[in-house]
Design a protein around this motif. Sequence first.
Motif, mmCIF file in Angstrom:
data_model
loop_
_atom_site.group_PDB
_atom_site.id
_atom_site.type_symbol
_atom_site.label_atom_id
_atom_site.label_comp_id
_atom_site.label_asym_id
_atom_site.label_seq_id
_atom_site.Cartn_x
_atom_site.Cartn_y
_atom_site.Cartn_z
ATOM 1 N N GLU A 1 -6.319 30.095 17.779
ATOM 2 C CA GLU A 1 -7.017 30.498 19.008
ATOM 3 C C GLU A 1 -7.984 31.650 18.748
ATOM 4 O OE1 GLU A 1 -4.031 31.671 21.791
ATOM 5 O OE2 GLU A 1 -3.458 29.591 22.252
ATOM 6 N N ARG B 1 -9.547 26.780 18.903
ATOM 7 C CA ARG B 1 -9.592 26.698 20.363
ATOM 8 C C ARG B 1 -9.987 28.039 20.936
ATOM 9 N NH1 ARG B 1 -4.569 26.321 22.279
ATOM 10 N NH2 ARG B 1 -3.663 26.769 20.246
ATOM 11 N N ALA C 1 -12.355 23.341 22.846
ATOM 12 C CA ALA C 1 -11.711 23.046 21.552
ATOM 13 C C ALA C 1 -12.795 22.505 20.628
ATOM 14 C CB ALA C 1 -10.607 22.012 21.743
#
Length: 262
Positions: free
Chosen positions: A95, A260, A246
């Motif tokens: 992330e 992401r 994403a």
Amino acid sequence: MKLDAETIAGLAEHLETCQQQARDTVKITDEHPDMDWDDAYAIQAEILRRKRARGSRLAGLKAGLTSPAKMKQMGVTTPVFGFMTDDYAVPDGGEVRCSELIHPKVEPEIAFVTRRPLKGPGCHVGTVLAAVDFVLPGIEVIDSRYRDFKFDLKSVIADNTSAARFVIGGQAGDAAGLDLRTLGVVLEKNGQVVAVGAGAAVLGHPAAALAMLANHLGARDEEIPAGTLVLSGGITEAVAVKAGDAVTLRVQGLGQTSLRFV
Ligand code: 0L1
Ligand code: MG
């Protein structure tokens, strides 16, 4: 050089504070129109010195603005060079927190890892391929600290070429055994193809970006050390991203890497 040490330190602090606080600024040449290339790289070096003094480690080097698509997008004609520290590295599939960034964009890149040091002058695609261990798919997340990505080359060099995050993944490929010019890349955002290209978009051959970097460093009596990760530059223009997106990069024969945005 046109700027004194105090001004260079002040500009480095200003740009790094903008990065840490995720707030933008006008380009620094507005106030310092006479600054030269050495000033710009000295400000970048001071940003690295500050990060290292706080415990960050150098994670790699980068070439930027190496493809016609990127040069056209940003209205410039010359490649630039910068660095990544360990806190820029995102695990494959990991992330990126958008609250830590200003206006991120992603770039599909070929990442190289060197086996031997590379030092100019005189480096070319052949010397690079002889010194490289392997290549991997890489996504660079750029995040110019300048408002609306509006800058000139000196300002963007000082701002460490907009470096912010990166991910590498997929399968390591033998650089000398692959035709990196015809290597196809597909960049997807939320399952949709948003950019496609081939390695030759980067200076005719992505290894040429490392040759330019080695020659640039050689002129400063520096080198690309053995075992260095180098991002060779965006193959296509950069694609804007936001929380919820994403992104996946697929590289022919080398698998994929993804991240992401949250
Ligand atoms: O890595 C890159 O190609 C980016 C270089 C800096 C220019 C930009 O922010 O697009
Ligand atoms: Mg890049």
